[in-house]
Write a protein that holds these residues in place. Structure first.
Motif, PDB file in Angstrom:
ATOM      1  N   GLU A  49      88.035  23.423  31.983  1.00  0.00           N
ATOM      2  CA  GLU A  49      88.304  21.938  32.257  1.00  0.00           C
ATOM      3  C   GLU A  49      88.623  21.752  33.628  1.00  0.00           C
ATOM      4  N   ASP A 217      84.479  18.252  25.371  1.00  0.00           N
ATOM      5  CA  ASP A 217      84.738  19.510  24.757  1.00  0.00           C
ATOM      6  C   ASP A 217      83.493  20.374  24.354  1.00  0.00           C
ATOM      7  N   GLY A 221      84.698  21.559  28.875  1.00  0.00           N
ATOM      8  CA  GLY A 221      85.585  21.117  29.721  1.00  0.00           C
ATOM      9  C   GLY A 221      84.748  20.265  30.957  1.00  0.00           C
TER      10      GLY A 221
ATOM     11  N   SER B  59      92.426  12.608  27.004  1.00  0.00           N
ATOM     12  CA  SER B  59      92.794  14.069  26.426  1.00  0.00           C
ATOM     13  C   SER B  59      94.266  14.354  27.057  1.00  0.00           C
ATOM     14  N   GLU B  60      95.223  15.048  26.286  1.00  0.00           N
ATOM     15  CA  GLU B  60      96.405  15.489  26.658  1.00  0.00           C
ATOM     16  C   GLU B  60      96.231  17.060  26.147  1.00  0.00           C
ATOM     17  N   TYR B  61      96.939  17.909  27.098  1.00  0.00           N
ATOM     18  CA  TYR B  61      96.612  19.523  27.062  1.00  0.00           C
ATOM     19  C   TYR B  61      98.175  20.152  26.803  1.00  0.00           C
ATOM     20  N   SER B  62      98.125  21.475  26.603  1.00  0.00           N
ATOM     21  CA  SER B  62      99.587  21.927  26.573  1.00  0.00           C
ATOM     22  C   SER B  62      99.766  22.597  27.814  1.00  0.00           C
ATOM     23  N   ASP B  65      97.540  25.168  29.662  1.00  0.00           N
ATOM     24  CA  ASP B  65      96.171  24.450  30.325  1.00  0.00           C
ATOM     25  C   ASP B  65      96.597  24.012  31.692  1.00  0.00           C
ATOM     26  N   ARG B 124      94.384  15.528  32.825  1.00  0.00           N
ATOM     27  CA  ARG B 124      93.484  15.980  33.761  1.00  0.00           C
ATOM     28  C   ARG B 124      93.253  15.071  34.620  1.00  0.00           C
ATOM     29  N   ILE B 134      94.767  19.851  36.084  1.00  0.00           N
ATOM     30  CA  ILE B 134      95.690  19.562  35.254  1.00  0.00           C
ATOM     31  C   ILE B 134      97.299  19.736  35.376  1.00  0.00           C
TER      32      ILE B 134
END
Lengths: 270, 252
Positions: A49, A217, A221, B59-62, B65, B124, B134
């Protein structure tokens, strides 16, 4: 049967095919060269990503001292004069990844490269879509690119592949129906590689990431999408080179003429 | 016959390739051609806005990431005496000014700003150059300020004024009201749980998550509500738009 009737009623290449071929060739050339300008802004490729200068790049083009290099994984290849470190037309040393003769514009401008890229991307995407619709409608795909059952046999494919190394066979092939290697190649380019360029391009867009998160996805990424975009472009360049060799070996004048004027489907008996 | 034609073909292809390059550079300098190329921006803007809900989230990530290092780009330190003095005291005296077409133009201190509702998001950051990082951002949703200071009916754009200068010009950026009211559009003052580092835009930077990095203005000193971008800078809506041919809409 007079020759011209044969040409006008049954051209080897339909009008839609000829029109699209010309527009598409121009678009792909501009997209490749403006794409290399964009690549020059950050000549490193990653998987996943994210990816920036502190992260591991699986491919990088750079310059150290007076030499240019291409790094693939842990393998470093010297590319001085060609990639990473080269002289422009006025003899000045430049350290952009791809040289000026391969980029649009020929001097580095990310902003201008992007303008060219997106404008021609629209023409390319609309052209490809219209060509696909028209070619299903006029049955070009079903008639000319349809794989017969016997053509799927490995022995048949192998024989056709070997025929592509025999100049005498290639020379005679210009008026024949597409062979199995041609069919597979054209299907692969039109229905896999070209759409892949569009979708990996869109997958790099932050607005598309909000609109269609699945798209990014799907490629694993944003940076993976960027890598696939680059690799697919490289495959299209490879296709172009082989395509050119085949045209040159099979009679370039009549082949180019047929792609412009239509040509004849069957060799006229003279 | 074939051999001559073939040679001719190769020669003309080589001449064509050389001509193509200088031809492209000539077209690139032509204002009318540039206008034609930039029409793609309108197409990108219209289609990308039409494809999704206007409030669609990026998009949101943890935290798993996160980029190990969040790359800083552009100005890494405004380095003016006033900025250095403010940085020395942890930006306690930093003021955010809301000016222009607001019903109630006003100023916020960093302390006042930190007592407002906050949003934390892991997103991101996509640079126009091609790289991504990120990071976790904490800040005040821009909508909170817009609700407090209330926009006048004629307001169409929000201009972000910055403390840094690039090539002698003040950096600035602008967004429209769709992005202005978007839930992920925040004025961030923390990155990855720490006060925002100077290299990343301390003490305040814009996060407008559906656009590229150059829209994420750093070192923000003020927000100006305007009806048109004409009178600001050279009128193209941002520093990079004024100095080069970067597009105001940076969704791709």
């Amino acid at each position: 049967m007079p020759k011209d009737v044969l040409i006008s009623k049954h051209p080897r290449h339909r009008l839609a095919t000829r029109l699209w071929h010309g527009i598409n060739a121009l678009c792909l050339l501009v997209l490749l060269m403006s794409g290399l300008t964009i690549f020059n802004a950050h000549p490193r490729l990653y998987w996943g990503e994210y990816g920036a200068n502190d992260d591991y790049a699986w491919m990088a083009i750079g310059s150290s001292g007076r030499s240019g290099y291409l790094r693939l994984g842990d393998t470093r290849i010297e590319t001085t004069g060609f990639l990473g470190n080269w002289q422009d037309s006025e003899g000045r040393t430049r350290t952009w990844a791809f040289p000026g003769w391969a980029t649009i514009p020929s001097s580095y401008s990310l902003a201008d490269g992007r303008r060219w890229h997106f404008f021609f991307a629209w023409i390319f995407a609309i052209g490809l879509t219209l060509f696909m619709i028209r070619s299903l409608w006029n049955r070009h795909i079903q008639k000319d690119l349809n794989m017969r059952k016997d053509e799927w046999r490995p022995s048949h494919i192998w024989r056709s592949l070997r025929d592509h190394t025999r100049i005498s066979v290639i020379r005679q092939s210009w008026s024949e129906d597409y062979n199995v290697i041609q069919k597979l190649t054209y299907i692969g380019v039109i229905f896999i590689l070209l759409p892949l360029m569009i979708f990996t391009g869109l997958a790099m867009s932050p607005a598309m990431d909000a609109n269609w998160p699945l798209l990014t996805d799907l490629f694993g990424g944003r940076q993976s999408a960027r890598s696939v975009h680059f690799l697919t472009a490289a495959l299209l360049v490879l296709f172009f080179l082989i395509h050119m060799v085949m045209v040159l070996l099979s009679g370039p004048v009549r082949q180019v003429k047929a792609m412009i004027l239509g040509g004849a489907r069957k060799e006229p008996s003279t | 016959m074939t051999i001559i034609s073939r040679r001719k073909l190769i020669t003309s292809a080589a001449i064509g390739a050389g001509g193509l390059l200088s031809g492209c550079d000539a077209l690139n300098r032509n204002p009318a051609f540039q206008d034609m190329l930039s029409s793609a921006e309108t197409a990108n803007f219209t289609v990308q806005r039409a494809l999704g809900n206007r409030m669609q989230l990026a998009s949101e990530y943890s935290s798993a990431d996160l980029s190990p290092v969040f790359r800083a780009n552009g100005t890494r330190d405004p380095a003016t005496p006033a900025y250095a003095a403010s940085a020395a005291q942890g930006f306690a005296d930093w003021q955010l000014r809301l000016t222009g077409l607001f019903e109630k133009p006003q100023m916020f201190s960093m302390a006042a700003l930190q007592s407002l509702p906050q949003r934390t998001q892991i997103t991101r950051h996509d640079c126009v150059e091609g790289w991504s990082a990120i990071g976790q951002w904490t800040g005040v949703p821009l909508k909170i300020f817009l609700d407090i200071a209330r926009l006048q009916d004629s307001a169409r754009f929000l201009v972000f004024h910055c403390a840094d200068r690039l090539g002698g010009r003040p950096y600035y950026e602008s967004i429209d009201l769709v992005d202005g009211f978007h839930p992920q559009t925040i004025l961030a003052h923390r990155l990855n749980g720490e006060p925002l580092p100077v290299a990343n835009g301390a003490p305040l930077r814009l996060r407008v998550e559906r656009q590229l990095g150059y829209k994420q203005a750093k070192y923000i000193t003020g927000i100006q509500a305007v009806a048109s971008l004409d009178g600001i800078g050279e009128g193209k809506g941002g520093y990079w738009q004024d100095v080069a041919n970067y597009e105001w809409y940076a969704g791709i």
